[in-house]
Design a protein around this motif. Structure first.
Motif, PDB file in Angstrom:
ATOM      1  N   VAL A  39      -0.830 -65.643  30.355  1.00  0.00           N
ATOM      2  CA  VAL A  39       1.257 -66.202  29.947  1.00  0.00           C
ATOM      3  C   VAL A  39       1.211 -66.417  28.945  1.00  0.00           C
ATOM      4  O   VAL A  39       2.040 -66.135  28.335  1.00  0.00           O
ATOM      5  N   PHE A  40      -0.478 -66.646  28.110  1.00  0.00           N
ATOM      6  CA  PHE A  40       0.401 -67.216  26.717  1.00  0.00           C
ATOM      7  C   PHE A  40       1.403 -66.196  25.706  1.00  0.00           C
ATOM      8  O   PHE A  40       1.949 -66.298  25.029  1.00  0.00           O
ATOM      9  N   LEU A  41       0.242 -64.802  26.157  1.00  0.00           N
ATOM     10  CA  LEU A  41       0.581 -64.191  25.471  1.00  0.00           C
ATOM     11  C   LEU A  41       1.985 -62.926  25.628  1.00  0.00           C
ATOM     12  O   LEU A  41       2.738 -62.874  24.988  1.00  0.00           O
ATOM     13  N   ALA A  42       2.361 -63.374  26.969  1.00  0.00           N
ATOM     14  CA  ALA A  42       3.721 -63.451  27.147  1.00  0.00           C
ATOM     15  C   ALA A  42       4.769 -64.044  27.069  1.00  0.00           C
ATOM     16  O   ALA A  42       6.374 -63.743  26.059  1.00  0.00           O
TER      17      ALA A  42
ATOM     18  N   ARG B 254     -11.363 -65.245  34.757  1.00  0.00           N
ATOM     19  CA  ARG B 254     -10.547 -64.484  35.638  1.00  0.00           C
ATOM     20  C   ARG B 254      -9.024 -65.774  35.366  1.00  0.00           C
ATOM     21  O   ARG B 254      -8.202 -65.535  34.782  1.00  0.00           O
ATOM     22  N   ARG B 255      -9.272 -66.929  35.399  1.00  0.00           N
ATOM     23  CA  ARG B 255      -8.655 -68.299  35.242  1.00  0.00           C
ATOM     24  C   ARG B 255      -8.065 -68.069  33.903  1.00  0.00           C
ATOM     25  O   ARG B 255      -7.185 -68.312  33.524  1.00  0.00           O
ATOM     26  N   SER B 256      -9.434 -68.065  33.316  1.00  0.00           N
ATOM     27  CA  SER B 256      -8.805 -68.535  31.118  1.00  0.00           C
ATOM     28  C   SER B 256      -8.699 -66.747  31.389  1.00  0.00           C
ATOM     29  O   SER B 256      -7.088 -66.972  30.290  1.00  0.00           O
ATOM     30  N   ARG B 257      -8.740 -65.692  31.505  1.00  0.00           N
ATOM     31  CA  ARG B 257      -8.200 -64.442  31.381  1.00  0.00           C
ATOM     32  C   ARG B 257      -6.299 -64.503  31.523  1.00  0.00           C
ATOM     33  O   ARG B 257      -5.309 -64.209  30.285  1.00  0.00           O
ATOM     34  N   ALA B 258      -6.263 -65.044  32.786  1.00  0.00           N
ATOM     35  CA  ALA B 258      -5.036 -64.714  33.482  1.00  0.00           C
ATOM     36  C   ALA B 258      -4.153 -66.076  32.300  1.00  0.00           C
ATOM     37  O   ALA B 258      -2.734 -66.317  31.692  1.00  0.00           O
ATOM     38  N   ALA B 259      -4.957 -67.455  31.680  1.00  0.00           N
ATOM     39  CA  ALA B 259      -3.773 -68.349  30.988  1.00  0.00           C
ATOM     40  C   ALA B 259      -3.186 -68.210  29.398  1.00  0.00           C
ATOM     41  O   ALA B 259      -2.526 -67.602  29.855  1.00  0.00           O
TER      42      ALA B 259
ATOM     43  N   LEU C 130      -3.654 -63.580  19.785  1.00  0.00           N
ATOM     44  CA  LEU C 130      -3.799 -63.632  21.418  1.00  0.00           C
ATOM     45  C   LEU C 130      -4.025 -61.934  21.715  1.00  0.00           C
ATOM     46  O   LEU C 130      -5.502 -62.252  22.297  1.00  0.00           O
ATOM     47  N   ALA C 131      -3.693 -61.008  21.500  1.00  0.00           N
ATOM     48  CA  ALA C 131      -3.733 -60.182  22.125  1.00  0.00           C
ATOM     49  C   ALA C 131      -4.681 -60.004  21.159  1.00  0.00           C
ATOM     50  O   ALA C 131      -5.795 -58.634  22.010  1.00  0.00           O
ATOM     51  N   LEU C 132      -5.291 -59.602  20.302  1.00  0.00           N
ATOM     52  CA  LEU C 132      -6.533 -59.328  19.462  1.00  0.00           C
ATOM     53  C   LEU C 132      -7.990 -59.759  20.417  1.00  0.00           C
ATOM     54  O   LEU C 132      -9.190 -59.337  20.381  1.00  0.00           O
ATOM     55  N   GLY C 133      -7.400 -61.482  20.490  1.00  0.00           N
ATOM     56  CA  GLY C 133      -8.931 -61.582  21.134  1.00  0.00           C
ATOM     57  C   GLY C 133      -8.760 -61.934  22.196  1.00  0.00           C
ATOM     58  O   GLY C 133      -9.730 -61.661  22.497  1.00  0.00           O
ATOM     59  N   GLN C 134      -7.782 -61.189  22.788  1.00  0.00           N
ATOM     60  CA  GLN C 134      -8.143 -61.035  24.745  1.00  0.00           C
ATOM     61  C   GLN C 134      -9.083 -59.316  24.741  1.00  0.00           C
ATOM     62  O   GLN C 134      -9.784 -59.162  25.018  1.00  0.00           O
ATOM     63  N   ARG C 135      -8.318 -58.511  23.341  1.00  0.00           N
ATOM     64  CA  ARG C 135      -9.088 -57.358  23.130  1.00  0.00           C
ATOM     65  C   ARG C 135     -10.826 -57.063  22.902  1.00  0.00           C
ATOM     66  O   ARG C 135     -11.651 -56.322  23.961  1.00  0.00           O
ATOM     67  N   ALA C 136     -10.366 -58.013  21.891  1.00  0.00           N
ATOM     68  CA  ALA C 136     -12.126 -58.279  21.623  1.00  0.00           C
ATOM     69  C   ALA C 136     -13.076 -59.166  22.995  1.00  0.00           C
ATOM     70  O   ALA C 136     -13.849 -58.540  23.316  1.00  0.00           O
ATOM     71  N   ARG C 137     -12.281 -60.725  23.481  1.00  0.00           N
ATOM     72  CA  ARG C 137     -12.763 -60.160  25.263  1.00  0.00           C
ATOM     73  C   ARG C 137     -13.360 -59.848  25.806  1.00  0.00           C
ATOM     74  O   ARG C 137     -14.203 -58.727  26.311  1.00  0.00           O
TER      75      ARG C 137
END
Length: 252
Positions: A20-23, A12-17, A240-247
């Motif tokens: 934040v970087f994406l924003a 959860r912390r990694s996803r939140a970080a 970052l968005a594509l990486g977040q979606r893949a994860r």
């Protein structure tokens, strides 16, 4: 495989970080794009200014503004306007102000001229090199009737070359009309000076017509820099968005 509570918290912390970087990258992309557009607007303004000044310096001369017009004289509409005035040079000391020109370092020679219209104008007669600044090196004009044609320039108060004018010591680093007029005891002096052209002061000393009309215009370079940074930020946001979606897909 079961996920332990510590592992879930770390995810959860990694996803939140990552969010934040994406924003942040999206925000940077917007800011950099805005700065690029602002530089484009500045470039348009600068090109318009250059065109207007070019038109002024090649236009037929008009009468130098008199006292009734002084309050309205400003850079936007008057700087580098080609003007003419007729009068007599006063029998007063000339003022030398520091100059750096294409001919090297030296001084501008400013002389007060009392116009036939009844007011005084400081005339920048032109340039003299540092080693030929003595009054015996140049043509004398005190008491002489003259017609001056040149470019209207606004006063340069305070100083220049990172130094302050020192009237008491006779050290002038800028063409500060008000300060020079006060130091020389001149009255009813125009809030501008006139750079005499080469026809008015053909030289050899002083040499007129050496006004440097140049405007720094690097806005396009700055605009391209900001747009490149915006593209880099947008690319990072997409990554970052594509990486977040893949994860999320793998974890789901």
């Amino acid at each position: 495989m079961a996920v332990t509570l510590p592992e879930a918290g770390a995810r959860r912390r990694s996803r939140a970080a990552r969010l934040v970087f994406l924003a942040a990258t999206c925000l940077f992309a917007l800011v950099f794009t805005g700065l690029g557009l602002w530089q484009i607007e500045r470039r348009t303004w600068k090109l318009d200014l250059i065109a207007r000044v070019e038109a002024r310096i090649h236009a037929p001369p008009v009468a130098a503004p008199g006292p009734a017009e002084w309050q309205g004289v400003d850079a936007a509409k008057d700087e580098y306007r080609r003007v003419a005035l007729q009068g007599r040079y006063l029998d007063a000391p000339e003022t030398l102000t520091m100059a750096v020109t294409e001919r090297g370092p030296g001084f501008w020679v400013l002389a007060p001229l009392r116009s036939d219209a009844g007011f005084t104008v400081l005339v920048n007669r032109g340039f003299v090199p540092d080693d030929r600044r003595g009054p015996e090196e140049r043509r004398k004009v005190a008491g002489e009737e003259a017609r001056v044609v040149g470019l209207l320039r606004l006063s340069e108060p305070g100083g220049g070359f990172l130094r302050t004018n020192d009237p008491s010591a006779g050290r002038w680093y800028s063409r500060d009309v008000a300060a020079i007029a006060q130091a020389r005891g001149l009255a009813e002096v125009a809030p501008y000076f006139v750079d005499a052209d080469a026809a008015t002061e053909p030289g050899p000393l002083p040499q007129g017509g050496m006004t440097q009309v140049s405007f720094r215009n690097t806005h396009l370079v700055y605009a391209l820099t900001w747009f490149c940074l915006a593209l880099m930020s947008a690319g990072a946001a997409v990554f970052l968005a594509l990486g977040q979606r893949a994860r999320s897909w793998r974890e789901g």
